[in-house]
Design a protein around this motif. Structure first.
Motif, mmCIF file in Angstrom:
data_model
loop_
_atom_site.group_PDB
_atom_site.id
_atom_site.type_symbol
_atom_site.label_atom_id
_atom_site.label_comp_id
_atom_site.label_asym_id
_atom_site.label_seq_id
_atom_site.Cartn_x
_atom_site.Cartn_y
_atom_site.Cartn_z
ATOM 1 N N LEU A 231 0.917 -1.204 -0.118
ATOM 2 C CA LEU A 231 0.015 -0.011 0.045
ATOM 3 C C LEU A 231 0.950 1.240 -0.022
ATOM 4 O O LEU A 231 1.556 1.446 0.865
ATOM 5 C CB LEU A 231 -0.954 -0.212 1.349
ATOM 6 N N PRO A 232 1.205 2.059 -1.205
ATOM 7 C CA PRO A 232 1.834 3.087 -1.199
ATOM 8 C C PRO A 232 1.375 4.089 -0.199
ATOM 9 O O PRO A 232 0.286 4.547 -0.002
ATOM 10 C CB PRO A 232 1.640 3.694 -2.487
ATOM 11 N N ASP A 233 2.428 4.798 0.398
ATOM 12 C CA ASP A 233 2.127 6.006 1.197
ATOM 13 C C ASP A 233 2.881 7.232 1.001
ATOM 14 O O ASP A 233 4.208 7.083 1.119
ATOM 15 C CB ASP A 233 2.285 5.451 2.479
ATOM 16 N N PRO A 234 2.537 8.314 0.291
ATOM 17 C CA PRO A 234 0.979 8.664 0.077
ATOM 18 C C PRO A 234 0.522 7.656 -1.150
ATOM 19 O O PRO A 234 1.304 7.051 -1.918
ATOM 20 C CB PRO A 234 0.922 10.112 -0.454
ATOM 21 N N VAL A 235 -0.957 7.462 -1.216
ATOM 22 C CA VAL A 235 -1.484 6.556 -2.324
ATOM 23 C C VAL A 235 -1.436 7.503 -3.565
ATOM 24 O O VAL A 235 -1.718 8.713 -3.626
ATOM 25 C CB VAL A 235 -2.931 6.566 -2.026
ATOM 26 N N PRO A 236 -0.917 7.059 -4.723
ATOM 27 C CA PRO A 236 -0.914 7.899 -5.858
ATOM 28 C C PRO A 236 -2.039 8.649 -6.404
ATOM 29 O O PRO A 236 -3.249 7.812 -6.261
ATOM 30 C CB PRO A 236 -0.288 6.987 -6.954
ATOM 31 N N PRO A 237 -1.916 9.736 -7.035
ATOM 32 C CA PRO A 237 -3.409 10.557 -7.520
ATOM 33 C C PRO A 237 -4.181 9.311 -8.396
ATOM 34 O O PRO A 237 -3.371 8.777 -9.214
ATOM 35 C CB PRO A 237 -2.714 11.746 -8.121
ATOM 36 N N GLY A 238 -5.141 9.354 -8.237
ATOM 37 C CA GLY A 238 -6.309 8.638 -9.175
ATOM 38 C C GLY A 238 -6.447 7.441 -8.399
ATOM 39 O O GLY A 238 -7.251 6.270 -8.720
ATOM 40 N N TRP A 239 -5.784 6.811 -7.493
ATOM 41 C CA TRP A 239 -5.904 5.600 -6.757
ATOM 42 C C TRP A 239 -6.639 5.689 -5.391
ATOM 43 O O TRP A 239 -6.779 4.532 -4.793
ATOM 44 C CB TRP A 239 -4.478 4.722 -6.810
ATOM 45 N N GLU A 240 -6.808 6.863 -5.042
ATOM 46 C CA GLU A 240 -7.558 7.012 -3.531
ATOM 47 C C GLU A 240 -8.768 6.180 -3.525
ATOM 48 O O GLU A 240 -8.902 5.483 -2.386
ATOM 49 C CB GLU A 240 -7.973 8.480 -3.336
ATOM 50 N N ASP A 241 -9.837 5.939 -4.415
ATOM 51 C CA ASP A 241 -10.793 5.136 -4.314
ATOM 52 C C ASP A 241 -10.762 3.983 -4.353
ATOM 53 O O ASP A 241 -11.489 2.972 -4.051
ATOM 54 C CB ASP A 241 -11.818 5.700 -5.577
ATOM 55 N N PHE A 242 -9.588 3.295 -5.059
ATOM 56 C CA PHE A 242 -9.229 1.946 -5.077
ATOM 57 C C PHE A 242 -8.940 1.211 -3.960
ATOM 58 O O PHE A 242 -9.439 0.250 -3.670
ATOM 59 C CB PHE A 242 -8.072 1.729 -5.991
ATOM 60 N N PHE A 243 -8.175 1.848 -2.977
ATOM 61 C CA PHE A 243 -8.000 1.532 -1.707
ATOM 62 C C PHE A 243 -8.873 1.844 -0.501
ATOM 63 O O PHE A 243 -9.364 3.170 -0.554
ATOM 64 C CB PHE A 243 -6.445 1.893 -1.204
#
Length: 195
Positions: free
Chosen positions: A80-92
Motif C-alpha cells: 500500500l503506497p504512502d501516500p497513495v498515488p493520485p487517481g488511486w484513492e478510491d481503489f484502496f
C-alpha cells in the motif's frame, strides 16, 4: 546451472461470488493445453475457490502432476503506497489500510518461497491473482514497490519468470494470452480494446 521456471497465471474469469465462471473454465482449460508441452513438475494455487478450480481444470491437461494450495498465493494487496498515488484513492478502502501490514507479510512470503533459484531444474505453475502476478514481476524487475499498481493481468494470461544462481531473475513472458481466442481475453477488465 539449474533454472527454476515459474509459469504464473491469473485465475480464470469468476462470477460475482468468486467462483469460476464458464468462461473461466474454458480459459483454464486452454492454459492447461498450452502448458502441456512443458515438463511441469508441480501446480501451486491460491486457496481461494476461483484459483483452486482454475488449477484443477488446468491440471487435467497435465496428467500425474501434483496440485496443491500455497497460502502465499492468496489474493491480497501486496504493498500500500504512502501516500497513495493520485487517481488511486478510491481503489484502496479502509480495509486495505487496516490490512497493509498483513499484505506486506504475505508479499514477502510469496517472494521468499517462489522468487528464488532451485537446487534442480524445475517448471512450476502458479495459479494466483492479478496482484500477486504483478508483485512477482515487480520483484523480478527490481522495480519500486508501488510499480505493481500499473501492471494489470488478464484472466488465464501466462507470465514466465526464470531464476538461476548465476544471475538475477529474468522476465521471459508477461501477460501472454496467445492461447485464448479474442473473446476470452481481458475478461473482468470492462469494455476495453482486447489485444
Amino acid at each position: 546451472m539449474p533454472t527454476r521456471h515459474l509459469h504464473v497465471l491469473r485465475h480464470g474469469a469468476a462470477d460475482p461470488f468468486g467462483e469460476l465462471s464458464g468462461e473461466g473454465e474454458r480459459q483454464a482449460e486452454l492454459a492447461g493445453r498450452r502448458l502441456a508441452a512443458l515438463p511441469v513438475d508441480a501446480v501451486w494455487h491460491s486457496p481461494l475457490p476461483r484459483a483452486a478450480r482454475s488449477a484443477q481444470v488446468l491440471a487435467a491437461q497435465l496428467p500425474g502432476v501434483p496440485v496443491a494450495a500455497a497460502p502465499e498465493l492468496t489474493d491480497h494487496v501486496p504493498h500500500l503506497p504512502d501516500p497513495v498515488p493520485p487517481g488511486w484513492e478510491d481503489f484502496f478502502d479502509d480495509e486495505d489500510r487496516a490490512e497493509a501490514a498483513d499484505g506486506a507479510r504475505l508479499a514477502a512470503a510469496l517472494t521468499a518461497r517462489f522468487a528464488r533459484p532451485a537446487a534442480t531444474e524445475t517448471h512450476e505453475v502458479l495459479v494466483t491473482h492479478a496482484f500477486q502476478v504483478a508483485w512477482l514481476v515487480r520483484d523480478a524487475l527490481a522495480a519500486p514497490p508501488e510499480s505493481w499498481l500499473g501492471m494489470p493481468y488478464g484472466n488465464a494470461s501466462l507470465t514466465t519468470l526464470e531464476y538461476r544462481d548465476d544471475r538475477g531473475a529474468s522476465l521471459i513472458l508477461s501477460n501472454d494470452m496467445g492461447h485464448l481466442p479474442p473473446e476470452l481475453r481481458w475478461t473482468g477488465f470492462g469494455p476495453v480494446a482486447r489485444p
